[in-house]
Motif scaffolding. Structure first.
Motif, PDB file in Angstrom:
ATOM      1  N   GLN A 331       0.818  -1.209   0.000  1.00  0.00           N
ATOM      2  CA  GLN A 331       0.000   0.000   0.000  1.00  0.00           C
ATOM      3  C   GLN A 331       0.856   1.266   0.000  1.00  0.00           C
ATOM      4  O   GLN A 331       0.559   2.231  -0.716  1.00  0.00           O
ATOM      5  N   CYS A 332       1.922   1.253   0.781  1.00  0.00           N
ATOM      6  CA  CYS A 332       2.779   2.440   0.855  1.00  0.00           C
ATOM      7  C   CYS A 332       3.488   2.696  -0.477  1.00  0.00           C
ATOM      8  O   CYS A 332       3.636   3.850  -0.900  1.00  0.00           O
ATOM      9  N   ALA A 333       3.952   1.628  -1.119  1.00  0.00           N
ATOM     10  CA  ALA A 333       4.610   1.792  -2.415  1.00  0.00           C
ATOM     11  C   ALA A 333       3.633   2.354  -3.445  1.00  0.00           C
ATOM     12  O   ALA A 333       3.982   3.227  -4.251  1.00  0.00           O
ATOM     13  N   THR A 334       2.396   1.863  -3.420  1.00  0.00           N
ATOM     14  CA  THR A 334       1.383   2.346  -4.354  1.00  0.00           C
ATOM     15  C   THR A 334       1.028   3.810  -4.083  1.00  0.00           C
ATOM     16  O   THR A 334       0.934   4.632  -5.003  1.00  0.00           O
ATOM     17  N   ASP A 335       0.849   4.155  -2.812  1.00  0.00           N
ATOM     18  CA  ASP A 335       0.510   5.531  -2.465  1.00  0.00           C
ATOM     19  C   ASP A 335       1.651   6.489  -2.793  1.00  0.00           C
ATOM     20  O   ASP A 335       1.423   7.627  -3.228  1.00  0.00           O
ATOM     21  N   ALA A 336       2.893   6.039  -2.575  1.00  0.00           N
ATOM     22  CA  ALA A 336       4.036   6.884  -2.919  1.00  0.00           C
ATOM     23  C   ALA A 336       4.073   7.134  -4.424  1.00  0.00           C
ATOM     24  O   ALA A 336       4.390   8.247  -4.880  1.00  0.00           O
ATOM     25  N   MET A 337       3.743   6.122  -5.218  1.00  0.00           N
ATOM     26  CA  MET A 337       3.706   6.297  -6.663  1.00  0.00           C
ATOM     27  C   MET A 337       2.617   7.292  -7.048  1.00  0.00           C
ATOM     28  O   MET A 337       2.800   8.149  -7.921  1.00  0.00           O
ATOM     29  N   ARG A 338       1.460   7.229  -6.379  1.00  0.00           N
ATOM     30  CA  ARG A 338       0.369   8.156  -6.686  1.00  0.00           C
ATOM     31  C   ARG A 338       0.759   9.588  -6.358  1.00  0.00           C
ATOM     32  O   ARG A 338       0.414  10.525  -7.089  1.00  0.00           O
ATOM     33  N   ILE A 339       1.480   9.762  -5.260  1.00  0.00           N
ATOM     34  CA  ILE A 339       1.930  11.112  -4.901  1.00  0.00           C
ATOM     35  C   ILE A 339       2.898  11.643  -5.953  1.00  0.00           C
ATOM     36  O   ILE A 339       2.896  12.840  -6.273  1.00  0.00           O
ATOM     37  N   HIS A 340       3.712  10.772  -6.525  1.00  0.00           N
ATOM     38  CA  HIS A 340       4.650  11.180  -7.563  1.00  0.00           C
ATOM     39  C   HIS A 340       3.974  11.438  -8.902  1.00  0.00           C
ATOM     40  O   HIS A 340       4.595  12.035  -9.797  1.00  0.00           O
ATOM     41  N   GLY A 341       2.741  10.968  -9.050  1.00  0.00           N
ATOM     42  CA  GLY A 341       2.063  11.145 -10.337  1.00  0.00           C
ATOM     43  C   GLY A 341       2.797  10.411 -11.448  1.00  0.00           C
ATOM     44  O   GLY A 341       3.302   9.309 -11.265  1.00  0.00           O
ATOM     45  N   GLY A 342       2.891  11.044 -12.606  1.00  0.00           N
ATOM     46  CA  GLY A 342       3.533  10.418 -13.751  1.00  0.00           C
ATOM     47  C   GLY A 342       4.987  10.058 -13.506  1.00  0.00           C
ATOM     48  O   GLY A 342       5.488   9.045 -14.012  1.00  0.00           O
ATOM     49  N   TYR A 343       5.691  10.868 -12.704  1.00  0.00           N
ATOM     50  CA  TYR A 343       7.094  10.579 -12.433  1.00  0.00           C
ATOM     51  C   TYR A 343       7.278   9.286 -11.628  1.00  0.00           C
ATOM     52  O   TYR A 343       8.329   8.661 -11.681  1.00  0.00           O
ATOM     53  N   GLY A 344       6.247   8.893 -10.902  1.00  0.00           N
ATOM     54  CA  GLY A 344       6.344   7.655 -10.143  1.00  0.00           C
ATOM     55  C   GLY A 344       6.462   6.430 -11.028  1.00  0.00           C
ATOM     56  O   GLY A 344       6.916   5.378 -10.591  1.00  0.00           O
ATOM     57  N   TYR A 345       6.073   6.593 -12.290  1.00  0.00           N
ATOM     58  CA  TYR A 345       6.134   5.494 -13.247  1.00  0.00           C
ATOM     59  C   TYR A 345       7.465   5.468 -13.997  1.00  0.00           C
ATOM     60  O   TYR A 345       7.721   4.579 -14.796  1.00  0.00           O
ATOM     61  N   SER A 346       8.298   6.436 -13.731  1.00  0.00           N
ATOM     62  CA  SER A 346       9.574   6.562 -14.419  1.00  0.00           C
ATOM     63  C   SER A 346      10.660   5.758 -13.709  1.00  0.00           C
ATOM     64  O   SER A 346      10.739   5.746 -12.483  1.00  0.00           O
ATOM     65  N   THR A 347      11.512   5.125 -14.494  1.00  0.00           N
ATOM     66  CA  THR A 347      12.626   4.366 -13.908  1.00  0.00           C
ATOM     67  C   THR A 347      13.691   5.281 -13.314  1.00  0.00           C
ATOM     68  O   THR A 347      14.641   4.794 -12.706  1.00  0.00           O
ATOM     69  N   GLU A 348      13.543   6.596 -13.488  1.00  0.00           N
ATOM     70  CA  GLU A 348      14.509   7.526 -12.903  1.00  0.00           C
ATOM     71  C   GLU A 348      14.197   7.833 -11.439  1.00  0.00           C
ATOM     72  O   GLU A 348      14.978   8.506 -10.767  1.00  0.00           O
ATOM     73  N   PHE A 349      13.060   7.357 -10.949  1.00  0.00           N
ATOM     74  CA  PHE A 349      12.667   7.619  -9.566  1.00  0.00           C
ATOM     75  C   PHE A 349      12.603   6.300  -8.788  1.00  0.00           C
ATOM     76  O   PHE A 349      12.265   5.249  -9.335  1.00  0.00           O
ATOM     77  N   GLU A 350      12.929   6.385  -7.493  1.00  0.00           N
ATOM     78  CA  GLU A 350      13.028   5.189  -6.668  1.00  0.00           C
ATOM     79  C   GLU A 350      11.704   4.451  -6.502  1.00  0.00           C
ATOM     80  O   GLU A 350      11.683   3.235  -6.328  1.00  0.00           O
ATOM     81  N   VAL A 351      10.588   5.175  -6.521  1.00  0.00           N
ATOM     82  CA  VAL A 351       9.324   4.529  -6.195  1.00  0.00           C
ATOM     83  C   VAL A 351       8.943   3.463  -7.219  1.00  0.00           C
ATOM     84  O   VAL A 351       8.214   2.520  -6.893  1.00  0.00           O
ATOM     85  N   GLU A 352       9.437   3.584  -8.429  1.00  0.00           N
ATOM     86  CA  GLU A 352       9.159   2.555  -9.441  1.00  0.00           C
ATOM     87  C   GLU A 352       9.722   1.208  -8.997  1.00  0.00           C
ATOM     88  O   GLU A 352       9.076   0.165  -9.138  1.00  0.00           O
TER      89      GLU A 352
END
Length: 387
Positions: A331-352
């Motif tokens: 849940q935390c990983a998913t919520d962190a990705m949502r907070i990042h928006g589109g950047y959360g889906y990028s391999t340049e960010f840790e949340v991916e």
């Protein structure tokens, strides 16, 4: 009730945190994407003595208390969960050897395993048997003073580096109930017929290998039988998985902590509509929920670990901690990705990476749905209580 760490545990955690921030965090994302084995990190963990976590002091190990054991996997997973897997399978196997091995087996293997000069893992699962270990088909038939092993194991962490590799087998395939015919045999690296055939491709959990292992008429002496007694293999495996579930719970906390760190930092720095996104109530509510669930998972994990240090049977407690912490990581990983928006889906960010690593925590060391049944049966049988 004391929910604080001891001074010694706090110092240990701080030294681990410094190591992770210095040697793991700066390289994890790039090395993971490159498929690079973390050789230098493994060597640093060896120098720190971490491969001796579960080894008694008389064999050169740290004999760490279980809370410190959990702290280790939490901190390393905060940097890179895959690296924690290298240490995790090794520690579970060492714990099993230390608790159930004969004096000869402990003298032979534990000193080198404690220093990390040699590593180990544990070969339990098969293509047709995961959580249902009684369903394995790997057999070991007696031939004079030897056992001859035939079968295939799957998803074996550390398989390419393990020396020795404990292997769960059926020494009596016709036994009823089935667990009475199961044993663990210790197989040295290089034994003829033992072959690591391939590395399994994975969504996450990169950095360590997860392999298929084929045992084609592998011959080992009778002295390789863990504890020297046939029919105890499933008991030995399940007792070691109690520590394994603490390991998984702690790794889950590490993932959740990193998700929180990344989400909090991004919420402070990212602007939208002329202000930091952390000023928006929707983001604030999500951040608060991450923090609440993270801290609850941490406390439950430490509680289960402390129960083990008290010397009580804690399969229910470790199962509860593993279930809750692993669901929290997801849940935390998913919520962190949502907070990042589109950047959360990028391999340049840790949340991916966190998003890909988290699901394994709900599967490893027994799926959460099976563990829920185990916990419920324990409660119904009066073997555990909640109060």
């Amino acid at each position: 009730m004391d929910f604080t760490l001891t001074d010694e545990q706090r110092l240990y955690r701080d030294s681990l945190r410094d190591f992770v921030d210095r040697e793991i965090v700066p390289v994890a994302r790039d090395w993971e994407h490159e498929g690079r084995y973390p050789t230098e990190i493994v060597e640093s963990m060896r120098k720190l003595g971490l491969f001796g976590l579960a080894v008694p002091e008389e064999y050169g190990g740290l004999a760490a208390d279980t809370v410190s054991f959990a702290l280790t996997f939490e901190e390393i997973s905060r940097g890179w969960m895959g690296v924690a897997g290298i240490l995790g399978s090794h520690a579970v196997s060492c714990w099993m050897l230390a608790r159930h091995g004969t004096d000869e087996q402990k003298d032979r293997y534990l000193p080198d395993l404690a220093t990390g000069q040699k590593r180990t893992g544990i070969a339990l699962t098969e293509p047709g048997a995961g959580t249902d270990l009684q369903g394995i088909t790997t057999t070991a038939r007696r031939d004079g003073d030897d056992y001859v092993i035939r079968g295939t194991k799957m998803w074996i962490t550390n398989a390419r580096h393990a020396d020795v590799l404990p292997v769960l087998v059926k020494t009596d395939p016709e036994a009823t109930p089935r667990h009475r015919g199961m044993s663990i045999l210790l197989v040295d690296a290089g034994t003829p017929g033992l072959e690591v055939t391939k590395d399994m491709g994975k969504l996450g959990y990169k950095g360590t290998e997860s392999c298929e292992v084929v045992l084609d008429d592998v011959r080992v002496p009778s002295s390789a039988l863990l504890s020297g007694v046939e029919g105890k293999g499933l008991q030995h495996a399940l007792s070691s998985l109690e520590t394994g579930r603490i390991n998984i719970a702690a790794r889950s906390v590490g993932i959740a902590q990193r998700a929180y760190d990344e989400a909090l930092s991004y919420a402070r720095e990212r602007t939208a509509f002329g202000q930091a996104i952390g000023d928006f109530q929707a983001v604030q509510l999500r951040l608060a929920e991450i923090a609440v669930q993270l801290q609850a998972a941490r406390l439950m994990t430490y509680w289960a670990a402390s129960r083990m240090d008290d010397g009580v049977r804690m399969d229910t407690e470790s199962g509860m901690a593993k279930i809750f912490a692993s669901e929290t990581a997801l849940q935390c990983a998913t919520d962190a990705m949502r907070i990042h928006g589109g950047y959360g889906y990028s391999t340049e960010f840790e949340v991916e990476r966190l998003y890909r690593d988290a699901p394994l925590m709900s599967i490893g060391e027994g799926t959460n749905d099976v563990l829920r049944s185990v916990v419920a049966k324990s409660l119904l049988a009066g073997k555990a209580s909640i109060s």
